[in-house]
Design an enzyme around this catalytic site. Structure first.
Site, PDB file in Angstrom:
ATOM      1  CE  LYS A  13      -3.704  -2.586   2.143  1.00  0.00           C
ATOM      2  NZ  LYS A  13      -4.641  -2.739   3.636  1.00  0.00           N
ATOM      3  CE1 TYR A  53      -9.511  -3.553   0.749  1.00  0.00           C
ATOM      4  CE2 TYR A  53      -8.493  -1.559  -0.301  1.00  0.00           C
ATOM      5  CZ  TYR A  53      -8.127  -2.962   0.519  1.00  0.00           C
ATOM      6  OH  TYR A  53      -7.009  -3.056   0.995  1.00  0.00           O
ATOM      7  NE  ARG A  89      -5.944 -13.097   4.967  1.00  0.00           N
ATOM      8  CZ  ARG A  89      -6.671 -12.050   4.987  1.00  0.00           C
ATOM      9  NH1 ARG A  89      -6.493 -10.911   3.961  1.00  0.00           N
ATOM     10  NH2 ARG A  89      -7.467 -11.818   5.853  1.00  0.00           N
ATOM     11  NE  ARG A 106      -1.925  -6.038   7.317  1.00  0.00           N
ATOM     12  CZ  ARG A 106      -3.174  -6.624   6.750  1.00  0.00           C
ATOM     13  NH1 ARG A 106      -3.463  -7.658   7.491  1.00  0.00           N
ATOM     14  NH2 ARG A 106      -3.575  -6.080   5.625  1.00  0.00           N
ATOM     15  CD  GLU A 130      -8.338  -9.578  -3.919  1.00  0.00           C
ATOM     16  OE1 GLU A 130      -7.253  -9.600  -3.485  1.00  0.00           O
ATOM     17  OE2 GLU A 130      -9.242  -9.289  -2.749  1.00  0.00           O
TER      18      GLU A 130
HETATM   19  P1  DGT Z   1      -6.381  -6.618   3.258  1.00  0.00           P
HETATM   20  O1  DGT Z   1      -5.548  -7.231   3.173  1.00  0.00           O
HETATM   21  O2  DGT Z   1      -6.343  -5.002   3.013  1.00  0.00           O
HETATM   22  O3  DGT Z   1      -7.873  -6.758   2.404  1.00  0.00           O
HETATM   23  O4  DGT Z   1      -7.001  -6.409   4.789  1.00  0.00           O
HETATM   24  P2  DGT Z   1      -7.563  -7.867   5.479  1.00  0.00           P
HETATM   25  O5  DGT Z   1      -8.145  -8.507   4.672  1.00  0.00           O
HETATM   26  O6  DGT Z   1      -6.636  -8.081   6.691  1.00  0.00           O
HETATM   27  O7  DGT Z   1      -8.824  -6.832   6.178  1.00  0.00           O
HETATM   28  P3  DGT Z   1     -10.227  -6.657   5.586  1.00  0.00           P
HETATM   29  O8  DGT Z   1     -10.422  -7.304   4.053  1.00  0.00           O
HETATM   30  O9  DGT Z   1     -11.241  -7.105   6.711  1.00  0.00           O
HETATM   31  O10 DGT Z   1     -10.271  -5.068   5.589  1.00  0.00           O
HETATM   32  C1  DGT Z   1      -9.545  -4.536   4.481  1.00  0.00           C
HETATM   33  C2  DGT Z   1      -8.983  -3.244   4.879  1.00  0.00           C
HETATM   34  O11 DGT Z   1      -9.828  -2.451   5.523  1.00  0.00           O
HETATM   35  C3  DGT Z   1      -7.799  -3.243   5.816  1.00  0.00           C
HETATM   36  O12 DGT Z   1      -6.385  -3.675   5.521  1.00  0.00           O
HETATM   37  C4  DGT Z   1      -7.979  -2.094   6.658  1.00  0.00           C
HETATM   38  C5  DGT Z   1      -9.267  -1.586   6.384  1.00  0.00           C
HETATM   39  N1  DGT Z   1     -10.032  -1.896   7.749  1.00  0.00           N
HETATM   40  C6  DGT Z   1     -10.745  -3.004   7.983  1.00  0.00           C
HETATM   41  N2  DGT Z   1     -11.269  -3.052   9.229  1.00  0.00           N
HETATM   42  C7  DGT Z   1     -10.947  -1.531   9.704  1.00  0.00           C
HETATM   43  C8  DGT Z   1     -11.287  -0.815  10.773  1.00  0.00           C
HETATM   44  O13 DGT Z   1     -12.140  -1.232  11.778  1.00  0.00           O
HETATM   45  N3  DGT Z   1     -10.903   0.578  10.678  1.00  0.00           N
HETATM   46  C9  DGT Z   1     -10.572   0.871   9.613  1.00  0.00           C
HETATM   47  N4  DGT Z   1      -9.959   2.329   9.595  1.00  0.00           N
HETATM   48  N5  DGT Z   1      -9.876   0.372   8.516  1.00  0.00           N
HETATM   49  C10 DGT Z   1     -10.144  -1.052   8.751  1.00  0.00           C
END
Ligand code: DGT
Length: 152
Positions: A13, A53, A89, A106, A130
C-alpha cells in the site's frame, strides 16, 4: 500439461512504498520460494480501489480506505505457488497490526489498521478476482529453474 498453481494478489500500500519497505517485502516472498507472476508500480484510479474493496462499501471506514489506497503509488504483485493465499496471510499478519505477531510484515512494520502496509487476498477465488482487477493486461507464465530445489 501444466495446471496453473494457486495465485494471490499481494499489494504494498502507499505507506509501504513511501516508507521504503518494498525491497524487504518482496524479498520475504522470494525467499519463501513463491513465484512472482506479475509486478508493477501503479497510481491507482479511484474506480479501481472502489472495485477492489466493494465488499466493504457499507463500512464506516470505506471512504478513508479508498482515499488511503489512492494517496500514492502502490506495488501490485501476483505470487504463485502451493498454498500461497493462506501462507501469504500468515506472512502478512492480522488486519490490526497491534494484533499481528512479530515476524509478520504488519507485526514488524505497522501500528494502525488504517496504515497496515500490505494487502493479501483472503481466498483463492479472490486471488483470481483481484488479479483480474489489477492486471487486466494479464500475468506472466514462466518456469523457475530452481523449482526442483523447492518441490519434492
Ligand atoms: P486487506 O488485506 O487490506 O484486504 O486487509 P484484511 O483482509 O486483513 O482486512 P479486511 O479485508 O477486513 O479489511 C480491508 C482493509 O480495510 C484493511 O486492510 C484495513 C481496512 N479496515 C478493516 N477494518 C477496519 C477498521 O475497523 N477501521 C479502519 N479504519 N480500517 C479498517
Amino acid at each position: 500439461v501444466s495446471v496453473r498453481a494457486e495465485i494471490s494478489y499481494i499489494m504494498i500500500k502507499p505507506d509501504g512504498v513511501q516508507r521504503g519497505l518494498v525491497g524487504d517485502i518482496i524479498g520475504r516472498f522470494e525467499r519463501k520460494g513463491y513465484k512472482l507472476a506479475a509486478l508493477k508500480l501503479y497510481q491507482t484510479p479511484k474506480q479501481v480501489a472502489e472495485e477492489h474493496y466493494k465488499d466493504l462499501a457499507s463500512k464506516p471506514f470505506y471512504k478513508d480506505l479508498v482515499n488511503y489506497i489512492v494517496s500514492g503509488p502502490v506495488v501490485c504483485m501476483v505470487w504463485e505457488g502451493k498454498g500461497v493465499v493462506a501462507t501469504a496471510r500468515k506472512m502478512i499478519g492480522a488486519t490490526n497490526p497491534l494484533a499481528s505477531e512479530p515476524g509478520t510484515i504488519r507485526g514488524d512494520f505497522a501500528i494502525e489498521v488504517g496504515r497496515n502496509v500490505i494487502h493479501g487476498s483472503d481466498s483463492p477465488e479472490n486471488g483470481e478476482r483481484e488479479t483480474a482487477i489489477w492486471f487486466p493486461e494479464g500475468i506472466t507464465s514462466w518456469s523457475q529453474t530452481m523449482e526442483p530445489w523447492l518441490k519434492e
